[in-house]
Design a protein around this motif. Structure first.
Motif, short mmCIF file in Angstrom:
data_model
loop_
_atom_site.label_atom_id
_atom_site.label_comp_id
_atom_site.label_asym_id
_atom_site.label_seq_id
_atom_site.Cartn_x
_atom_site.Cartn_y
_atom_site.Cartn_z
N ALA A 29 0.83 -1.21 0.00
CA ALA A 29 0.00 0.00 0.00
C ALA A 29 0.86 1.26 0.00
CB ALA A 29 -0.93 -0.01 1.21
N ASP A 32 2.78 1.89 -3.41
CA ASP A 32 2.04 2.32 -4.61
C ASP A 32 2.33 3.79 -4.87
OD1 ASP A 32 0.01 3.25 -6.42
OD2 ASP A 32 -1.24 1.53 -5.86
N ARG A 33 2.99 4.08 -5.98
CA ARG A 33 3.39 5.47 -6.26
C ARG A 33 2.21 6.36 -6.66
NH1 ARG A 33 8.82 6.25 -6.17
NH2 ARG A 33 10.15 4.40 -6.35
N HIS A 34 1.05 5.79 -6.91
CA HIS A 34 -0.13 6.58 -7.28
C HIS A 34 -1.08 6.76 -6.12
CE1 HIS A 34 1.12 6.38 -11.45
NE2 HIS A 34 1.25 5.07 -11.33
N ARG A 35 -1.21 5.74 -5.27
CA ARG A 35 -2.18 5.79 -4.16
C ARG A 35 -1.51 5.80 -2.79
NH1 ARG A 35 -4.16 2.47 -8.17
NH2 ARG A 35 -6.19 3.05 -9.03
N GLY A 36 -0.21 5.58 -2.74
CA GLY A 36 0.51 5.58 -1.48
C GLY A 36 1.59 6.65 -1.49
N TRP A 258 1.55 8.05 8.53
CA TRP A 258 0.62 7.17 7.81
C TRP A 258 -0.63 7.00 8.68
CZ3 TRP A 258 0.58 5.42 2.96
CH2 TRP A 258 -0.30 4.39 2.63
#
Length: 259
Positions: A29, A32-36, A258
């Motif tokens: 999670a 993820d370079r787009h959602r994390g 986080w």
């Protein structure tokens, strides 16, 4: 924290205050370079009874990595700065590693002796690690994780996406392998690009730089002290009697929480 060494980027989580929080799902999670957040590796700092700190490494696909040289340097630089010391010991799956602050923003870590026997890399069967029976005759080296180094005419001319993906899962490597392509610039200077298992192309890799320098020295291409130019910059590797020392710059990018 987000940190990087020559563009090889990491999320660093300090579990000394929180207790264990990272598992494979959380690593994926955050990775993820787009959602994390995105990272090449995630590094966890833990307490250690045998060293100043213990490090555990995760890949972006949720698998674990036994070693990560640039993340080790980044955390060593952070921890030495935090505590005001110029030396540090770090426990990893590789064993106890020693770090030193060289000044001027340069951190050096001894990644330990290279593993040159087939069973230590590891490979699936007894074989000469200097030149594997794979097209291109690569060299296998263990640095706490497996490496397969190809020496080519021009490392920038190859399609590393196709080449790296094809060799990461080669049948000779039961734990998959990191793949390097390198060419000689001078007897003390290598150009290298890297495909990391479980990650893909990265701008730099400390353990891959160590493995490539060891392979080049074993093949008589260089001496034991070399500069390695990666996509993200230069790192200096010195294969000494006590291990493979890796020296270079590190960078702290930001702190985060986080939720």
């Amino acid at each position: 924290m987000k940190m990087h060494g020559l563009g090889n980027d990491f999320v660093v989580i300090d579990e000394r205050a929180t207790g264990p929080v990272v598992d494979a799902a959380l690593a994926r999670a955050i990775g993820d370079r787009h959602r994390g957040v995105g990272f090449d590796q995630l590094a966890v700092i833990r307490h250690s009874a045998q060293a100043d700190v213990e490090l555990v490494f995760w890949n972006a696909d949720g698998s674990t990595a036994g070693a990560c040289g640039n993340a080790t340097r980044c955390i060593a630089a952070y921890e030495m700065g935090r505590t005001g010391t110029d030396t540090l010991t770090l426990r990893t799956e590789r064993g106890i590693l020693f770090a030193r602050d060289l000044g001027d923003g340069i951190t050096s870590v001894n990644m330990g002796p290279p593993l040159l026997n087939w069973q230590d890399v590891p490979l699936v069967r007894e074989i000469d690690t200097l030149e594997l029976p794979i097209e291109g005759g690569p060299t296998a080296t263990g640095m706490g994780n497996p490496h397969c180094t190809f020496f080519v005419e021009d490392a920038e001319a190859l399609d590393l996406v196709a080449f790296g993906a094809a060799h990461e899962h080669h049948e000779l490597f039961p734990e998959r392998t990191n793949v390097q392509i390198a060419h000689l610039i001078a007897p003390d200077h290598l150009r290298m690009r890297v495909w990391e298992r479980g990650v893909g192309i990265t701008l730099a890799s400390g353990s891959s730089s160590c493995a490539t320098a060891v392979a080049a020295a074993r093949r008589g291409l260089t001496g034991r002290h070399v500069r390695v130019t990666l996509d993200g910059g230069d790192i200096v590797i010195d294969w000494r009697d006590d291990g493979v020392w890796m020296s270079g710059a590190t960078a702290h990018v930001f702190n985060g929480v986080w939720l």
